[in-house]
Design a protein around this motif. Structure first.
Motif, mmCIF file in Angstrom:
data_model
loop_
_atom_site.group_PDB
_atom_site.id
_atom_site.type_symbol
_atom_site.label_atom_id
_atom_site.label_comp_id
_atom_site.label_asym_id
_atom_site.label_seq_id
_atom_site.Cartn_x
_atom_site.Cartn_y
_atom_site.Cartn_z
ATOM 1 N N SER A 248 0.811 -1.214 0.000
ATOM 2 C CA SER A 248 0.000 0.000 0.000
ATOM 3 C C SER A 248 0.843 1.262 0.000
ATOM 4 C CB SER A 248 -0.914 0.021 1.238
ATOM 5 O OG SER A 248 -0.140 0.098 2.425
ATOM 6 N N TRP B 39 -0.082 3.971 -2.560
ATOM 7 C CA TRP B 39 -1.307 4.706 -2.243
ATOM 8 C C TRP B 39 -1.047 5.740 -1.153
ATOM 9 C CZ3 TRP B 39 -4.629 4.367 -5.878
ATOM 10 C CH2 TRP B 39 -4.795 3.180 -6.598
ATOM 11 N N GLU C 46 -6.224 2.772 7.370
ATOM 12 C CA GLU C 46 -5.260 2.143 6.479
ATOM 13 C C GLU C 46 -5.378 2.721 5.078
ATOM 14 O OE1 GLU C 46 -6.022 -1.999 6.074
ATOM 15 O OE2 GLU C 46 -8.182 -1.743 5.787
ATOM 16 N N THR D 42 -5.832 2.016 1.416
ATOM 17 C CA THR D 42 -6.307 1.048 0.429
ATOM 18 C C THR D 42 -6.670 1.792 -0.847
ATOM 19 O OG1 THR D 42 -8.650 1.203 1.047
ATOM 20 C CG2 THR D 42 -7.279 -0.371 2.277
#
Length: 313
Positions: A41, A44, A63, A65
């Motif tokens: 990740s 991102w 988080e 995603t």
């Protein structure tokens, strides 16, 4: 011109440029994420950090995603730098200065807002992301084309272009600053290869991968990338190009109003700082430090423009 009208034009085109830059950044990161087989990740997170929205994102999500980042940057109205929020603010400013705009520019701006409001009414999936990002770029380009094709080259046009180039310079500097570790001098001087995916995202984020390839034959090196995006005046998103354009339009305003403003002194210093440097000297003194100083000076310039032209009365 009234200061509020000047400010409305300046910010209208800053917000439109911001929406397009966010879309380009997201597209670049998405392409890189597709090359990651381990589902990492980090890319991102890097996209959000480049957009300067880390704190706002982490206040909302635990988080990083793909789905969260895509919708946070495209349609989340709580994020003032999201595409939809930026286009909404651009339209609000356009309404404020509607009498200063040609009918074509207003219609293009309103059509942009309506098209994106419909496209972003529901969450955007990775499957539909490419089509959505293409729509954003297209609608922004139509507004810019209407400006160039229908507006007088007067103070109205100058304030609109100032907003565009201040925002564009900020975006290019930020993507370079966040990715600066890819461009460390050690990679250039000891012959180490750099991560193709990482330098690709730098070039793709500013729509420069093809023009860079034309000039360098696809042979990427840290110094070549930095020189292209910082010092090459042929590249319309380079720091040198944007700084020169800001100085140019401030000189047009000096001619129109018969007054030399303090913001011109700041702009001239920024332009001279870029033009009087070599890429070797930038790496030697520190790319991160150079970009940090540039961004600080650019913020100071934007504030001075607002003061000199009395955007808020």
């Amino acid at each position: 011109m009234l200061g509020r009208t000047a400010g409305g034009l300046f910010w209208m085109f800053r917000y439109l440029e911001r929406a397009e830059n966010t879309a380009r950044l997201l597209e670049a990161g998405w392409h890189i994420a597709l090359t990651r087989s381990d589902g990492d990740s980090n890319e991102w997170e890097s996209i959000v950090r480049t957009a300067g929205q880390t704190m706002a994102y982490e206040a909302k999500y635990d988080e990083y995603t793909a789905q969260h980042v895509i919708n946070f940057l495209l349609r989340d109205m709580d994020n003032p730098s999201s595409v939809m929020a930026s286009v909404d603010l651009a339209r609000s400013n356009a309404r404020q200065v509607r009498t200063a705009l040609s009918g074509e520019v207003w219609e293009a701006t309103n059509d942009c807002w309506m098209s994106l409001k419909a496209a972003l009414a529901r969450p955007v999936s990775e499957r539909s992301l490419h089509e959505t990002l293409a729509l954003i770029r297209n609608r922004a380009s139509v507004v810019r084309g209407a400006l160039h094709g229908t507006m007088l080259r007067n103070d109205i046009f100058s304030f609109a272009r100032l907003g565009t180039f201040v925002e564009r310079a900020d975006a290019t500097a930020r993507i370079l600053d966040v990715k600066y570790y890819v461009l460390l001098p050690s990679a250039a001087f000891v012959g180490s290869s750099i991560d193709n995916a990482q330098w690709e995202v730098i070039l793709r984020s500013v729509s420069a991968e093809r023009s860079f390839s034309w000039l360098h034959g696809g042979a990427a090196s840290p110094q070549a990338i930095a020189e292209f995006l910082i010092l090459d005046e042929r590249m319309p998103r380079s720091l040198a190009f944007c700084s020169t354009k800001v100085t140019q339009y401030l000189r047009y305003l000096e001619r129109d109003y018969g007054t030399r403003y303090e913001c011109q002194v700041v702009a001239d210093c920024i332009t001279d700082c870029v033009h009087n440097r070599t890429v070797e000297s930038i790496f030697q003194s520190g790319l991160h430090e150079f970009l940090g100083e540039y961004l600080s000076d650019l913020t100071r310039l934007a504030i001075q423009i607002e003061k000199d032209f009395q955007f808020y009365g």
